[in-house]
Write a protein that holds these residues in place. Structure first.
Motif, PDB file in Angstrom:
ATOM      1  N   GLU A 191      -9.123  12.545 -10.581  1.00  0.00           N
ATOM      2  CA  GLU A 191      -9.017  11.905 -11.905  1.00  0.00           C
ATOM      3  C   GLU A 191      -8.637  10.351 -12.648  1.00  0.00           C
ATOM      4  OE1 GLU A 191      -6.032  14.211 -14.055  1.00  0.00           O
ATOM      5  OE2 GLU A 191      -7.717  16.448 -13.947  1.00  0.00           O
ATOM      6  N   THR A 192      -8.517   9.963 -11.639  1.00  0.00           N
ATOM      7  CA  THR A 192      -7.938   8.603 -11.673  1.00  0.00           C
ATOM      8  C   THR A 192      -8.970   7.411 -10.831  1.00  0.00           C
ATOM      9  OG1 THR A 192      -6.320   8.246  -9.636  1.00  0.00           O
ATOM     10  CG2 THR A 192      -5.518   9.162 -11.692  1.00  0.00           C
ATOM     11  N   ASP A 193     -10.380   8.328 -10.670  1.00  0.00           N
ATOM     12  CA  ASP A 193     -10.719   7.345  -9.365  1.00  0.00           C
ATOM     13  C   ASP A 193     -12.200   7.027 -10.129  1.00  0.00           C
ATOM     14  OD1 ASP A 193     -10.079   6.767  -6.522  1.00  0.00           O
ATOM     15  OD2 ASP A 193      -9.344   8.869  -6.958  1.00  0.00           O
ATOM     16  N   GLU A 194     -12.762   5.341 -10.202  1.00  0.00           N
ATOM     17  CA  GLU A 194     -14.200   5.917 -10.295  1.00  0.00           C
ATOM     18  C   GLU A 194     -14.705   5.905  -9.018  1.00  0.00           C
ATOM     19  OE1 GLU A 194     -14.546   2.474 -13.177  1.00  0.00           O
ATOM     20  OE2 GLU A 194     -13.247   3.450 -14.122  1.00  0.00           O
ATOM     21  N   LEU A 195     -16.353   5.793  -9.067  1.00  0.00           N
ATOM     22  CA  LEU A 195     -17.235   5.416  -7.792  1.00  0.00           C
ATOM     23  C   LEU A 195     -17.644   4.383  -7.803  1.00  0.00           C
ATOM     24  CD1 LEU A 195     -19.010   8.811  -7.343  1.00  0.00           C
ATOM     25  CD2 LEU A 195     -17.382   7.957  -6.035  1.00  0.00           C
ATOM     26  N   ILE A 196     -17.282   2.917  -7.498  1.00  0.00           N
ATOM     27  CA  ILE A 196     -17.727   1.867  -6.541  1.00  0.00           C
ATOM     28  C   ILE A 196     -18.925   1.498  -5.154  1.00  0.00           C
ATOM     29  CG2 ILE A 196     -16.877  -0.444  -6.070  1.00  0.00           C
ATOM     30  CD1 ILE A 196     -15.622   0.510  -8.165  1.00  0.00           C
ATOM     31  N   GLU A 197     -19.611   0.897  -5.875  1.00  0.00           N
ATOM     32  CA  GLU A 197     -20.591   0.877  -5.220  1.00  0.00           C
ATOM     33  C   GLU A 197     -21.255  -0.444  -3.945  1.00  0.00           C
ATOM     34  OE1 GLU A 197     -24.178   1.865  -5.956  1.00  0.00           O
ATOM     35  OE2 GLU A 197     -23.758   3.049  -7.365  1.00  0.00           O
ATOM     36  N   ILE A 198     -21.183   0.293  -2.858  1.00  0.00           N
ATOM     37  CA  ILE A 198     -20.956  -0.116  -1.488  1.00  0.00           C
ATOM     38  C   ILE A 198     -22.254  -1.042  -1.739  1.00  0.00           C
ATOM     39  CG2 ILE A 198     -20.952  -0.224   0.758  1.00  0.00           C
ATOM     40  CD1 ILE A 198     -19.365   2.893   0.739  1.00  0.00           C
ATOM     41  N   PRO A 199     -22.287  -2.156  -1.085  1.00  0.00           N
ATOM     42  CA  PRO A 199     -23.572  -3.140  -1.476  1.00  0.00           C
ATOM     43  C   PRO A 199     -24.478  -2.552   0.529  1.00  0.00           C
ATOM     44  CG  PRO A 199     -22.034  -4.141  -1.681  1.00  0.00           C
ATOM     45  CD  PRO A 199     -21.318  -3.599  -1.040  1.00  0.00           C
ATOM     46  N   PHE A 200     -25.608  -2.311   0.147  1.00  0.00           N
ATOM     47  CA  PHE A 200     -26.304  -2.301   1.408  1.00  0.00           C
ATOM     48  C   PHE A 200     -26.278  -3.680   2.185  1.00  0.00           C
ATOM     49  CE2 PHE A 200     -30.200  -2.774   4.078  1.00  0.00           C
ATOM     50  CZ  PHE A 200     -30.661  -1.580   4.245  1.00  0.00           C
TER      51      PHE A 200
END
Length: 344
Positions: free
Chosen positions: A55-64
């Protein structure tokens, strides 16, 4: 060049799913103008994200660019994310243009994960992008995810196994499991027999278009008089089968039973494959494992470049880690892959 050495022939198509949020199987087999099915990958993203976050997380993008510095033009679809408060919870999905995977392109994705984690999971299928994922428990159920995201064709034209065959095998009191004429084990427990018979009864034949791979196991069915009453040929994915004297295409199990799991439970057989990431095998031998009787060596400068994949849970780890932690015996691997694991 990446080499995958499987202990059996494994089919990439795992299941025909139940109703979910993806497109029909016949539609996902068709390439769109962008080489991949947007609706399918959106569903996969949603399902996989649930294995990463709290519940405390967000998804962060990993750059290619964090994984590869080149070849982006060869990729039709890429998605990489991690959980903001649990950075080791990561997934990456990748699908190449024209559906053609090049080992030189994919090697960096493999390397990104095997350099980060002792154990992680992967999934490959002609119906989906290749998936790499790691979370705390490495407990992703890919079969369930695929079922949620790919809807099978209408069952109205599917054929069941003939009643004559089903009535005959209902008298089964013992099943002898063989592979290449070698006996692996015997199933006689009533509950386990019922589980196998229910799987066979549930099986459906969807048309006459089959993959060209052959079956891997014989399930010899015996009655109470120890008389052989039938043989069921079972494919290496644990999902497809056909009675010996039945003509036409194989049947696919529809009640979610995985016969590979039963084979592992009832015999000493393990579904696994060796993954060889070396550019060449002319490197010096190094000791990676030793027991009371023997020493075992790899020709590799980097132990990470020889890995093992366990097919039932899709977990990948270095061969050294698997041996040290008793996932599999060194004796078995050396016997089945003597060119990889050298016993002295």
């Amino acid at each position: 060049m990446k080499k995958i050495l499987l202990s059996i022939l494994i089919c990439g198509v795992m299941v025909l799913g139940v109703v979910g949020c993806g497109k029909k199987e016949q539609e996902t087999n068709k390439k769109t103008t962008e080489d991949y099915d947007k609706e399918l990958v959106q569903c996969l993203e949603s399902q996989l994200g649930g294995y990463l976050v709290t519940e405390t997380d967000e998804l962060i993008e990993i750059p290619f660019s964090e994984i590869k510095s080149s070849d982006k033009e060869k990729i039709a679809y890429y998605k990489g994310v991690y959980a903001s408060n649990h950075p080791n919870n990561i997934y990456v999905m990748v699908f190449p243009k024209k559906g053609t995977y090049e080992s030189s392109v994919m090697k960096d994705f493999d390397k990104y994960f095997y350099n980060k984690f002792s154990v992680y999971q992967t999934y490959e299928s002609p119906l989906t992008p290749t998936i790499y994922i790691h979370n705390q428990d490495n407990d992703v159920d890919f079969k369930d995810i695929v079922n949620q995201c790919i809807v099978k064709n209408d069952d109205k034209d599917a054929k069941s196994i003939p009643n004559e065959t089903l009535n005959r095998i209902n008298n089964t009191t013992k099943i002898v499991i063989k592979s290449s004429q070698k006996e692996l084990g015997t199933v006689s427990d009533k509950d386990k027999l019922n589980e196998i018979l229910n799987a066979i009864t549930s099986s459906k034949q969807y048309g006459e278009v089959c993959l060209s791979d052959g079956y891997a196991f014989d399930f010899e069915m015996y009655d109470s008089d120890n008389k052989l009453i039938d043989t069921i040929y079972v494919w290496g994915d644990g999902n497809r089968l056909i009675p010996k004297d039945t003509k036409g295409c194989y049947y696919s199990i529809s009640n979610e039973t995985d016969l590979r799991k039963i084979i592992e439970e009832e015999t000493e057989y393990i579904f696994y494959g060796i993954l060889d990431y070396r550019d060449n095998d002319n490197q010096k031998e190094q000791l990676i494992y030793k027991d009371d009787k023997n020493s075992y060596y790899l020709k590799s400068d980097d132990n990470n470049e020889i890995a093992i994949k366990f097919m039932l849970n899709n977990q990948i780890m270095t061969l050294k880690y698997a041996l040290e932690n008793k996932y599999i015996s060194a004796e078995q691997v050396a016997k089945e892959y003597p060119d990889i694991l050298i016993k002295k």
